[in-house]
Design an enzyme around this catalytic site. Sequence first.
Site, PDB file in Angstrom:
ATOM      1  CG  PHE A   1       4.093   2.363   1.790  1.00 42.61           C
ATOM      2  CD1 PHE A   1       3.643   1.940   3.194  1.00 42.61           C
ATOM      3  CD2 PHE A   1       2.913   1.930   1.264  1.00 42.61           C
ATOM      4  CE1 PHE A   1       2.336   1.634   3.698  1.00 42.61           C
ATOM      5  CE2 PHE A   1       1.719   1.453   1.593  1.00 42.61           C
ATOM      6  CZ  PHE A   1       1.491   1.059   2.783  1.00 42.61           C
TER       7      PHE A   1
ATOM      8  CD  GLN B   1      -2.302  -0.330  -7.210  1.00 43.27           C
ATOM      9  OE1 GLN B   1      -2.752   0.064  -6.249  1.00 43.27           O
ATOM     10  NE2 GLN B   1      -1.010   0.303  -7.692  1.00 43.27           N
TER      11      GLN B   1
ATOM     12  CG  HIS C   1      -2.413  -4.480  -2.878  1.00 45.16           C
ATOM     13  ND1 HIS C   1      -1.829  -5.472  -2.103  1.00 45.16           N
ATOM     14  CD2 HIS C   1      -2.015  -3.268  -2.318  1.00 45.16           C
ATOM     15  CE1 HIS C   1      -0.925  -4.639  -1.342  1.00 45.16           C
ATOM     16  NE2 HIS C   1      -1.357  -3.356  -1.176  1.00 45.16           N
TER      17      HIS C   1
ATOM     18  CG  LEU D   1      -4.995  -4.128   1.355  1.00 41.48           C
ATOM     19  CD1 LEU D   1      -4.253  -4.562  -0.282  1.00 41.48           C
ATOM     20  CD2 LEU D   1      -5.196  -2.726   1.181  1.00 41.48           C
TER      21      LEU D   1
ATOM     22  CD  GLU E   1       3.168  -0.937  -1.442  1.00 40.51           C
ATOM     23  OE1 GLU E   1       2.087  -1.117  -2.093  1.00 40.51           O
ATOM     24  OE2 GLU E   1       3.966  -0.001  -1.482  1.00 40.51           O
TER      25      GLU E   1
ATOM     26  NE  ARG F   1       0.134  -0.863  -3.099  1.00 40.51           N
ATOM     27  CZ  ARG F   1      -1.030   0.048  -2.550  1.00 40.51           C
ATOM     28  NH1 ARG F   1      -1.997   0.369  -3.290  1.00 40.51           N
ATOM     29  NH2 ARG F   1      -0.665   0.146  -1.299  1.00 40.51           N
TER      30      ARG F   1
ATOM     31  CG  HIS G   1      -5.977  -2.121  -3.959  1.00 37.58           C
ATOM     32  ND1 HIS G   1      -6.608  -2.420  -2.918  1.00 37.58           N
ATOM     33  CD2 HIS G   1      -4.870  -1.243  -3.810  1.00 37.58           C
ATOM     34  CE1 HIS G   1      -6.353  -1.670  -2.038  1.00 37.58           C
ATOM     35  NE2 HIS G   1      -5.354  -0.873  -2.642  1.00 37.58           N
TER      36      HIS G   1
ATOM     37  NE  ARG H   1      -3.971   3.973  -5.234  1.00 37.20           N
ATOM     38  CZ  ARG H   1      -3.579   3.415  -4.229  1.00 37.20           C
ATOM     39  NH1 ARG H   1      -2.501   3.902  -3.479  1.00 37.20           N
ATOM     40  NH2 ARG H   1      -4.324   2.607  -3.806  1.00 37.20           N
TER      41      ARG H   1
END
Lengths: 254, 617
Positions: B118, B253, B255, B265, B268, B299, B379, B421
């Site tokens: 990730f 954040q 994304h 979404l 990731e 991100r 996000h 994050r």
Amino acid sequence: MAATDTQKRKLTVKVHRYDPERDQAPHWETYQVEAEGHDRVLDVIQNIKWYQDESLTLRRSCAHGVCGSDAMRINGVNALACKILIKNLRSDTLTVEPILGLPVIKDLVVDMKPFFDHYKSVMPYLVNDEPAPTTERLQSPEERARFDDTTKCILCACCTTSCPPFWGDRKYVGPAAIVNAHRFIFDSRDRAAAERLEILNDAEGVWRCRTVFNCTNACPRDIPVTQAIQEVKRAMLTGDVGVEEEEGAVALTA
Amino acid sequence: MIHNYHRFDCIVVGAGGAGMMAALETSRRVGTAVVSKLYPTRSHTGAAQGGIAAALANLEDDTWENHAYDTIKGGDFLVDQGPAEVLCREAVECIIELEHMGLPFDRTAAGRISQRRFGGHTKPNPDYDPNAAPGTPNARPRVPVMRSCHSADRTGHMILQTLYQQCIKQGVTFFDEFQMMDLIMVEGECRGIVAIEIATGQLHVFHAKSVVLATGGFGRIWKVSSNAYALTGDGPAIGYRRGLPLEDMEFYQFHPTGIYRLGILLSEACRGDGGVMFNDKGERFMEVYAPNLKDLASRDVCSRSIYQEVRAGRGVGGKDYVYLDIRAETINKYGTSPTGEKVDSHWVEKRLPDIIEFARTYLGIDPIKEPMPIQPTAHYAMGGMPTDIDGRVLANESGAIVNGLYAAGETACVSVHGANRLGTNSLVDLIVFGRRSGRHAARHAMEASFQPVPPKPETAAKAEIEGLLSRPRKEPWAKIRDEMQRVMMDDCGVYRSAEGLERARQTIADLRARFRDLGVQDKGTVFNTGLLEVIELGNLLDLAEATVASAQARTESRGGHAREDFPNRDDANFTKHSFVYRQGEGSTRIAYKDVDTIYIEKDGQRVPKYPLEVRKY
């Protein structure tokens, strides 16, 4: 993106409405709207609510087919309103009704309690009272694959409320409950398959299923619902809930 | 006393991952009820896709310390380091606990929990050579690691279902479809909540010794958002109106890979499994912005890179989107599969089934054969209600505790995410700190006694509802929402400036004035979702105000807060958390709190364990 996506389309939207505080009986209300091809049915209904008629009532949350809030009858077929695109509608009339077999609270909102009561009745949770290891319980990829389909259920009720036997007998636990029983019956880590099979070995359990296949067609998660029900029936007759013998398949748990 | 009066030792508000994890803890020890505006399984935890990180080291060497370093760096050194270590250490036992609850993780050939790569999750490169030529494999000090425990690309769904199953098994009491309207605060402590029963429109008072707020995020402030309609920040907004601070609200954040226009979404995990982003010219642009980790940079970095490409005219067809390509031939061409080995379409379908289905449904595109148009989507809130590591809500930047009040999950700011994050850490957060909040809330409820609630705690909520029902409609409330979402997207989104933020502040203030005159069209009591949506809009407007005020005050760029007029990180002045308070109508006050830093002894000197570094990927 294709031209059809942004092409405006004029739609006649017929909504089955009922407000217990105002209406003696349910009735149809018709709205004229313009929508784009890539709009979802959910977008169309919400736009009516936001800009034409705030009293139109529905449930919704994620808007992309994973939360299961917006199950409804769309042109006579159960579906999630957020998963049907306008460009895929065959006619310019869009008919929207609440799902069948559960009491209507208001407009497209039904009382989900009977549905969840059936779900809770099949012990939809892992049972294993053996001392757990300090790491994970082992499970082979084949054992994990055995119940993969039925882990996808989002409890939207599209299957159960499309089932003619359920319409006729609301004590029938219904496809969704059996799917969730299947998810644990065939999980190699679980130890309560026999109890669940006992619960479902009943006229209001799996034997009410008439293999109509409406449930399978209605499932927005593409779960082979009828097949899962048949597998539970077979397990009841054979007592076998293991992984089918295949070359290379290794059982890691007894 | 109100007719609908309930008394429980502990009330949990919200039934997503954090709320149900807390409820599983409290209900073992004290009387508990979960109050949720949605049926529990509708919560947005269920939309999380790619995985939940923990250094299990099932597929390769890894340690929780690696995870902690990544979390702190990913958060651009605004992360509180003690809490981050708690997060990463306890993640390991929490994953095992989830597995024992029955969570159906994917498995390795040996039957262990499977893990995938990730963004921003790394370990030291064993072959690292500081003298190696730039761009060669040995020049990379850190390399991607398989740390994200997953169940295909529907990990959040499995967590939500598993926790709900356990709640049923344990007999947890739920008040489904009850929406929180107010906190009952007396002499600075929390004594319960007021909620509206959606099916009847009646107000209920829940008297409690401990209240855990787990109401999720508030991504519906922005126009393009991955968030559910229900994510309207009810907990933080009510706290803010009740005089409690909100921490780090400027850090939000975006994304990088939301479905173009819809914002849905695309995990990731697409890039973790080898997917690559391309601009209009077919260039893999992340090679320029993050030479080491490329598409697996964190991100905020990826989202800004997409904006830069679009601004430079390299968006697809000159538009404001780029491509995400997960075709097997692309993964093989760039050698980006997790093991470096060749993959085929079947492998991709098995790893990312839901992503592929979203693209087929909403884009009419088969990602096995074509790339997908994507753009950054709002996000996740790094900020929220400030708490300590036991979930206790802080009353101010000095760390005073609000007795009886807890927050967990996206509602809370512990702060383990800092300025940005790391992917998968939201799920880790809600399990680890949901559990810790529940444990402390239970202990508090066992030690404390019920304190009286005021005679009519529902008065404020009742007045709010009666006002909305009695006023004429005036204008569709959705217009106010649309204008809020547009200005926040344009002026308080991925990039910000003093001028844009001032425009946003003024617009939000004007919208709040219009909001105060609103009435609702549906005057009924049964399932009046129109009424509830207006109340939720009020919450969003309050949180937009707090976000803009915090963003105006931070004249630096860090993590998810990028100021065009202050493009650099300013460690001397801003290695600290913001606390925003409402000071009467239309006025805010900002205070700051130092970042929690761990020091160690090294060569007889006291030095920071995680020294500040320029954040490069």
